[in-house]
Design a protein around this motif. Structure first.
Motif, short mmCIF file in Angstrom:
data_model
loop_
_atom_site.label_atom_id
_atom_site.label_comp_id
_atom_site.label_asym_id
_atom_site.label_seq_id
_atom_site.Cartn_x
_atom_site.Cartn_y
_atom_site.Cartn_z
N MET D 136 -10.54 19.11 31.78
CA MET D 136 -11.23 18.23 32.74
C MET D 136 -12.50 17.68 32.13
O MET D 136 -12.99 18.17 31.13
N ASN D 137 -13.04 16.66 32.78
CA ASN D 137 -14.40 16.27 32.46
C ASN D 137 -15.34 17.32 33.02
O ASN D 137 -15.07 17.91 34.07
N LEU D 141 -23.62 13.47 36.14
CA LEU D 141 -23.88 12.09 36.57
C LEU D 141 -24.98 12.10 37.61
O LEU D 141 -25.13 13.08 38.36
N GLY D 146 -24.47 6.99 40.11
CA GLY D 146 -23.26 7.05 39.31
C GLY D 146 -23.50 6.90 37.82
O GLY D 146 -22.55 6.80 37.04
N VAL D 147 -24.75 6.92 37.41
CA VAL D 147 -25.06 6.78 35.99
C VAL D 147 -24.72 8.09 35.26
O VAL D 147 -25.05 9.17 35.73
N ILE D 148 -24.04 7.94 34.14
CA ILE D 148 -23.64 9.11 33.36
C ILE D 148 -24.83 9.65 32.58
O ILE D 148 -25.47 8.91 31.84
N ASP D 151 -21.82 13.27 29.17
CA ASP D 151 -20.37 13.11 29.32
C ASP D 151 -19.69 14.12 28.41
O ASP D 151 -19.95 14.14 27.21
N VAL D 153 -16.11 16.82 27.77
CA VAL D 153 -14.75 17.20 28.11
C VAL D 153 -14.59 18.71 27.91
O VAL D 153 -15.06 19.27 26.92
N VAL D 155 -11.94 21.51 27.49
CA VAL D 155 -10.53 21.65 27.16
C VAL D 155 -10.03 23.06 27.49
O VAL D 155 -10.61 24.06 27.05
N ALA D 210 -18.83 17.70 38.29
CA ALA D 210 -18.53 16.29 38.02
C ALA D 210 -17.37 16.25 37.02
O ALA D 210 -17.57 16.37 35.81
N GLY D 211 -16.18 16.16 37.56
CA GLY D 211 -14.95 16.25 36.79
C GLY D 211 -13.88 17.03 37.55
O GLY D 211 -12.70 16.92 37.25
#
Lengths: 309, 309, 309, 309
Positions: D136-137, D141, D146-148, D151, D153, D155, D210-211
């Motif tokens: 997932m992410n 944010l 909504g500004v990142i 960011d 990932v 796994v 967030a993800g």
């Protein structure tokens, strides 16, 4: 038998008249005709309310009339399961009552109603009968304006639930618990603690009566999650909710009840030529899920019904 | 006012007696004492059923008795919102009836019951009153054995829903729609098409009555999703379902009803010293969500209640 | 236009090969043939992944190949909406990388992947493209034994969601947000606060990928309840979940995606002769609800798509 | 033991710094202090991410550091269950990689990451460890714009799920499956068909990353309905969703995870003086339901954990 879907055709009901749809059966022969067509179309069971063709087609609980319908169907299509309603009783068969004792009066009325509703079941001892779980309004309102057309109360006290359940199971007639509102299932849970019911338990979720719950997919799922183990469920719904509701049931592994009792029309809005045309729709829905209609024999196996000789 | 939670204390009900919990109020003074304690503890509203202290504490719809309770509370804590039940009517006030016409007999009974239930509302014109949306069983069963202790039917026909709603709104009394079973909301939707109700709409989800739906989180969510716009909701539940249900409501932004009418005990199983002790639990629940109890003034704003002078 | 259902045919996907079903199109002509049949059967849109017929039919993001497929369809059936996937990028187009800085390495890989996936969209500027909202596993497991066959990660970072969304809307290509797992909708909510997306919003609930959520009616309802206003939704599902899922969508007023990308078979287990045969099933499902397939023109109106000249 | 609620305190996490809340522990002694306070407050378990107090408090997977934290807690409060995270691995421990073969490169990275994440588990063999089920992410944010901000990932491939599960169960360390998004449960179902996991199964529903999925009561219920038999569930949520989520779990018979990893504040918005203050809130929530905190011994029994000597 895995994945088979039991299609029940509710041929007449109490509130749908020939004025609504000329295909609604009144006479025993008409019932037999419809039943035969439905079996051919894929139904394994019919659900019947007898009608008095002389008295304008009104529903009746007169034993001879109910039996005549039952026998006509059984003679024509002996294999088909015939489920008899236990919802209809003469509202006020006798009097006068002791009028100064109001509680007794009401209890008497309920008892008389119960007796009237059980009379045909006792006489016929059918393989299956409906068992209503909710006391509720059972009315007719104009769905656009909210104007009340007929205001009516449908009484199914715990006492009735208990007596109906006991008698049915005792005579080898499998009750199908009609859930008109979420709490009907909870009524069933409460009374079933007496050990009244045999497994498997059979439920019918009824949607859209003016007085019961409206069809909503999340409520449907909520009911399915709440079912006891070893349960079967089917569903029916009034008017336009009929088709989404039976789809919901079928895609969740449940069964389908359909017929002119619940809705006079086909999905496209045209008048159905008979309950059998709706059975054809049900078969189509099932086929889109790779499910095939259960034969009456398969349906008996699934529902725990022993065939009467 | 954002996030404020309206706590309603249901002081007495009809079915909880001093034998169940000695803190259940019977006399006007006892009601006033309890109301005052509840206000102090965080309640913005009390919900009342008058009791006849002479006749063993049974509930009563005799106007003078209801008014005496109402006035006693209003005198003691004038700011508190007092919601009067519309569920109680003398079951059989007069006779004899025309006994050979059964349908008329039943309609007469319903009408008399309606009149009896409205009498106090008409006399008091309270700021708020309950409006029951389901016809249903309202019984007592042994929860372990399923044995029926008291079997009773609670009639709330569409006609009553219509008349109660119209009269209440006309006299400036805000109805709180009591949803004892999922379909009660659909009854409200149907009848509200007549344009009877002012916004905001106020609902109370009631759980666990023997005859209504049991508390289930997914059913609760289903109800919240189905609400019309501009709605407030609160909840109450019978017995052990009380605390999970009020939590569910509070965490979803709803309000809380609590009190000896619904449950005589505290979460740990001990007897509550009064409804106020349950209000304290409600305040604690709210505080765990960062929500504060609404004052009566804030509650009026949220519920669209105009204070009576 | 009310009640019209938009049927999208997903012609090929990345993982379904001719070995699975010989009707999976590889060449532009095969795509055009399939698209034409689907339009005739009732589809308003096709969703395409280009395939490299030379390299064993593997999916490809090479612009010329994607464009060839797109053009072949547009030439044959100009009215049909052609939705281009943005999920396919060459996994590793260039090197060598700066290998000692791992975070940069990964970021580079993600960026290259993003560029590769956007390349065809930029070149074609289609009316619609898919916009994937979940980073997730996208694997193949033996469903009976749990043995991993192919283990793969599908990266859709917030950065990609942002850039894809912006570019698509800027070029007049309507994104369809693919929700493979509940949280994909929440990812969309978060990034959409930047004001990236035009209304109406278009969502596709995808079920049954090994890495995403399984189809469950209550989860489906949960998603529908959570949608923002002015949203359309459609659905698709992998394998046997396909038919229940599209029924669920259709009965809730949503749309249908179907096709060999998701499932190679018909409901009865037989191999589909093409995506068009599944479109026929979708039409049948819709007809059982009294809904008719939307024409491409009607679909554009519903989805807020402006036809390209 | 019936009704006991297991409270887990997540002391630190990876993303909460002393800058966010000075009570976040970095050093082994600080961890031990916090753990002791949490046990006293009612926690039966702590969940730990080691932090590197020298390197600005960043989380670390260096075995010695993790072990130092673990040992410090065990020495101070030997009875407390210490659950070690398996989510933290050095992102890029070594190079250079074979850069021209991208798929291998990524697989290598995943494998190295897996090794790094398992290292402490292998060295410590704790009684319990987290097992993450979603790729997932995992980003930051700005929730308003909504500004990142970051960011990222996260796994957790099927291969990792398989290897982590096998190793943990083999060494007698009970995995707690972290469900960040609905489909995580389905990932668990798929991989568990290999027969990897012992009963009872322990799940943690994580909300608000967030993800991942946002907390919604109907989604929560959907997850609970979908659990396999012999499962326990707990829950935690990021930021303001923490308190409604733990209430939802507790009222449905589930358990509670709380702590500064997930939220730095108390329900009223004030900074928590430590995770123990949130444990106190959890105890309060439980008490409002008549539930008492499980002791570590009771928690072991419920979760199927065998105490290490």
């Amino acid at each position: 038998m895995e994945g088979k879907v039991i299609i029940t055709a509710a041929l007449s009901g109490s509130a749908t008249f020939k004025a609504n749809n000329p295909a609604v059966p009144y006479s025993p022969k008409e019932f037999a005709d419809e039943a035969e067509k439905c079996l051919k179309a894929g139904a394994a069971m019919v659900h019947i309310h007898a009608r008095d063709e002389v008295l304008g087609g009104f529903h009746t609980s007169v034993v001879e009339k109910v039996k005549a319908v039952y026998d006509a169907i059984k003679q024509r299509v002996p294999d088909l399961i015939v489920q008899v309603t236990s919802s209809v009783g003469t509202p006020c068969p006798v009097g006068p009552f002791e009028t100064t004792d109001c509680v007794n009066l009401i209890n008497n009325l309920i008892k008389l109603n119960m007796e009237a509703r059980l009379r045909s079941i006792r006489a016929i001892k059918p393989e299956s009968a409906s068992l209503n779980t909710n006391t509720m309004n059972f009315s007719v309102l104009d769905r656009k304006t909210g104007v009340i057309v007929i205001d009516n109360v449908f009484v199914n006290s715990f006492g009735m639930l208990q007596e109906f359940g006991k008698e049915m199971e005792a005579m080898g007639c499998r009750p199908e618990a009609e859930i008109y509102d979420m709490g009907g299932l909870d009524n069933w849970f409460l009374i079933s603690k007496q050990g009244i019911f045999r497994k498997p338990y059979n439920f019918n979720f009824v949607w859209g009566v003016a007085g019961g719950h409206k069809f909503r997919p999340d409520t449907f799922a909520s009911l399915v999650h709440a079912l006891p183990e070893d349960s079967n469920f089917t569903t029916c719904a009034v008017g336009t909710e009929q088709y989404p509701a039976i789809m919901q049931s079928c895609l969740m592994g449940g069964h389908i009840r359909i017929g002119l009792e619940d809705n006079t029309r086909l999905p496209n809005g045209e008048m159905a030529k008979g309950s059998y045309e709706q059975v054809e729709v049900a078969v189509k829905v099932a086929s889109c899920l790779g499910r095939e209609p259960a034969t009456p024999t398969e349906a008996r196996k699934i529902l725990g019904i022993q065939k009467k000789k």
